[in-house]
Design an enzyme around this catalytic site. Structure first.
Site, PDB file in Angstrom:
ATOM      1  N   ASP A 234       0.799  -1.272  -0.052  1.00 57.11           N
ATOM      2  CA  ASP A 234      -0.170  -0.089  -0.152  1.00 57.11           C
ATOM      3  C   ASP A 234       0.825   1.365  -0.052  1.00 57.11           C
ATOM      4  O   ASP A 234       0.194   2.361   0.169  1.00 57.11           O
ATOM      5  CB  ASP A 234      -0.856  -0.001   1.269  1.00 57.11           C
ATOM      6  CG  ASP A 234      -2.122  -1.019   1.031  1.00 57.11           C
ATOM      7  OD1 ASP A 234      -2.465  -1.376  -0.157  1.00 57.11           O
ATOM      8  OD2 ASP A 234      -2.630  -1.107   2.121  1.00 57.11           O
TER       9      ASP A 234
ATOM     10  N   ARG B 214       0.195  -1.563   7.572  1.00 60.00           N
ATOM     11  CA  ARG B 214       0.806  -0.542   7.067  1.00 60.00           C
ATOM     12  C   ARG B 214       2.075   0.158   7.906  1.00 60.00           C
ATOM     13  O   ARG B 214       2.386   1.065   7.619  1.00 60.00           O
ATOM     14  CB  ARG B 214      -0.380   0.513   6.682  1.00 60.00           C
ATOM     15  CG  ARG B 214      -1.160   0.007   5.466  1.00 60.00           C
ATOM     16  CD  ARG B 214      -1.979   0.851   4.854  1.00 60.00           C
ATOM     17  NE  ARG B 214      -1.304   1.742   3.982  1.00 60.00           N
ATOM     18  CZ  ARG B 214      -1.622   2.954   3.451  1.00 60.00           C
ATOM     19  NH1 ARG B 214      -3.085   3.453   3.605  1.00 60.00           N
ATOM     20  NH2 ARG B 214      -0.981   3.798   2.769  1.00 60.00           N
TER      21      ARG B 214
ATOM     22  N   ARG C 262      -9.716   5.983  10.615  1.00 57.99           N
ATOM     23  CA  ARG C 262      -8.427   5.621  10.774  1.00 57.99           C
ATOM     24  C   ARG C 262      -7.674   6.677  11.703  1.00 57.99           C
ATOM     25  O   ARG C 262      -6.916   6.172  12.582  1.00 57.99           O
ATOM     26  CB  ARG C 262      -7.973   5.782   9.481  1.00 57.99           C
ATOM     27  CG  ARG C 262      -8.325   4.776   8.316  1.00 57.99           C
ATOM     28  CD  ARG C 262      -7.828   3.554   8.741  1.00 57.99           C
ATOM     29  NE  ARG C 262      -8.238   2.468   7.695  1.00 57.99           N
ATOM     30  CZ  ARG C 262      -7.668   2.180   6.577  1.00 57.99           C
ATOM     31  NH1 ARG C 262      -6.518   2.831   6.370  1.00 57.99           N
ATOM     32  NH2 ARG C 262      -8.090   1.269   5.726  1.00 57.99           N
TER      33      ARG C 262
ATOM     34  N   HIS D 274     -11.418   7.496   4.950  1.00 57.80           N
ATOM     35  CA  HIS D 274     -10.567   8.695   4.785  1.00 57.80           C
ATOM     36  C   HIS D 274     -11.240   9.862   4.393  1.00 57.80           C
ATOM     37  O   HIS D 274     -12.261   9.757   3.444  1.00 57.80           O
ATOM     38  CB  HIS D 274      -9.195   8.596   3.875  1.00 57.80           C
ATOM     39  CG  HIS D 274      -8.244   7.556   4.697  1.00 57.80           C
ATOM     40  ND1 HIS D 274      -7.126   6.685   3.868  1.00 57.80           N
ATOM     41  CD2 HIS D 274      -7.631   7.381   5.800  1.00 57.80           C
ATOM     42  CE1 HIS D 274      -6.529   6.174   4.674  1.00 57.80           C
ATOM     43  NE2 HIS D 274      -6.756   6.445   5.620  1.00 57.80           N
TER      44      HIS D 274
ATOM     45  N   CYS E  24      -5.139   9.608  -3.140  1.00 57.05           N
ATOM     46  CA  CYS E  24      -4.361   8.876  -2.203  1.00 57.05           C
ATOM     47  C   CYS E  24      -3.075   8.486  -2.726  1.00 57.05           C
ATOM     48  O   CYS E  24      -2.070   8.098  -1.941  1.00 57.05           O
ATOM     49  CB  CYS E  24      -4.975   7.233  -2.349  1.00 57.05           C
ATOM     50  SG  CYS E  24      -6.743   7.231  -1.475  1.00 57.05           S
TER      51      CYS E  24
END
Length: 270
Positions: free
Chosen positions: A67, A92, A137, A166, A263
């Site tokens: 990612d 992550r 998140r 997000h 992103c």
């Protein structure tokens, strides 16, 4: 309409991109990813930004961190300070050190966060205020930390739809400054946050669920030209009607990981 301003962006090539775990509703490890196509689509995104006159920096990708291509999540950079990430999911977590190391090597002042946050995934700069998302998140405590680090006002916004986990999947800054203009999907936010956005940004471009589900809000704008996912044709039409120039880019493979244009892009603000 303001004139476009040249930006500096950090991107990370999708060399090791794949979907082999599920940490958001868009990820499905049983759906194959065309790695070669993902690379070509990412390269076209990079070329588009360069053709618009923006400066591109690259973060070297790391094996076992698929990612990392979603570079926006690795920090929030403003006033020459790079505020690092502290990821919610262990898959992550190691990305954060790669980001901070890069900023340090490039001579940026850095801040190691104490609170869980996912960088520009949940922080957006309007030119006056830092908009900050929470609910899935980033912890609200990180909003207070960011305010102390930058000495800038922070406006907290609650996300309530797990598809838009997000802030940058549900809201985008189209134009910065005194006359800042946003685009956002109201259904991604709590009722109170919807009212706040409506009161503070009455001139916003309001997206619908179809626009948001096509990652039409996961965009990058220089104040005039807007790079967005090619699938989001309805959003492109709304932006054109508002006086912007849509620049569609196909990112079908990277969407399988739950991200699109924004992103992949972290803005470096001196």
């Amino acid at each position: 309409m303001t004139h476009p301003r040249s930006r500096a962006y950090l991107l990370c090539p999708p060399t090791y991109f794949e979907v082999n775990y599920r940490i958001n509703p868009w990820m499905d490890p049983t759906t194959p990813v065309d790695t070669e196509l993902a690379g070509k689509q990412w390269q076209r995104l990079r070329e588009t930004l360069a053709e618009l006159g923006h400066t591109i920096h690259e973060l070297p990708p790391a094996p076992d961190l698929p990612d990392m291509v979603y570079a926006a999540n690795g920090g929030f950079v403003l006033d020459g300070i790079a505020y690092g990430a502290r990821f919610r999911h262990p898959q992550r977590a190691a990305e954060a050190d790669h980001h901070l190391r890069w900023y340090e090597q490039q001579g940026w002042r850095t801040h190691q966060p104490a609170e869980v946050n996912e960088g520009e995934g949940d922080f957006a700069w309007t030119g006056e205020v830092i908009l900050a998302g929470y609910g899935f998140r980033t912890d609200p405590a990180a909003h207070r930390e960011v305010q102390e680090v930058f000495g800038r006002p922070v406006l907290s916004l609650q996300l309530v739809d797990p598809r838009f986990y997000h802030l940058d999947t549900a809201l985008a800054v189209l134009r910065e400054g005194d006359a800042a203009q946003l685009a956002y999907y109201p259904g991604a936010f709590s009722p109170g946050s919807q009212r706040v956005l409506h009161r503070l940004f009455p001139n916003a471009v309001v997206a619908d669920e179809v626009d948001a589900a096509a990652f039409g809000l996961n965009l990058v704008s220089d104040g005039e030209r807007v790079v967005l996912n090619a699938e989001a044709s309805g959003m492109a039409a709304k932006l054109a009607a508002a006086g912007y120039q849509p620049m569609p880019v196909e990112l079908s493979e990277l969407k399988k990981g739950g991200g699109s244009v924004k992103c992949c892009i972290l803005e470096l603000r001196r």
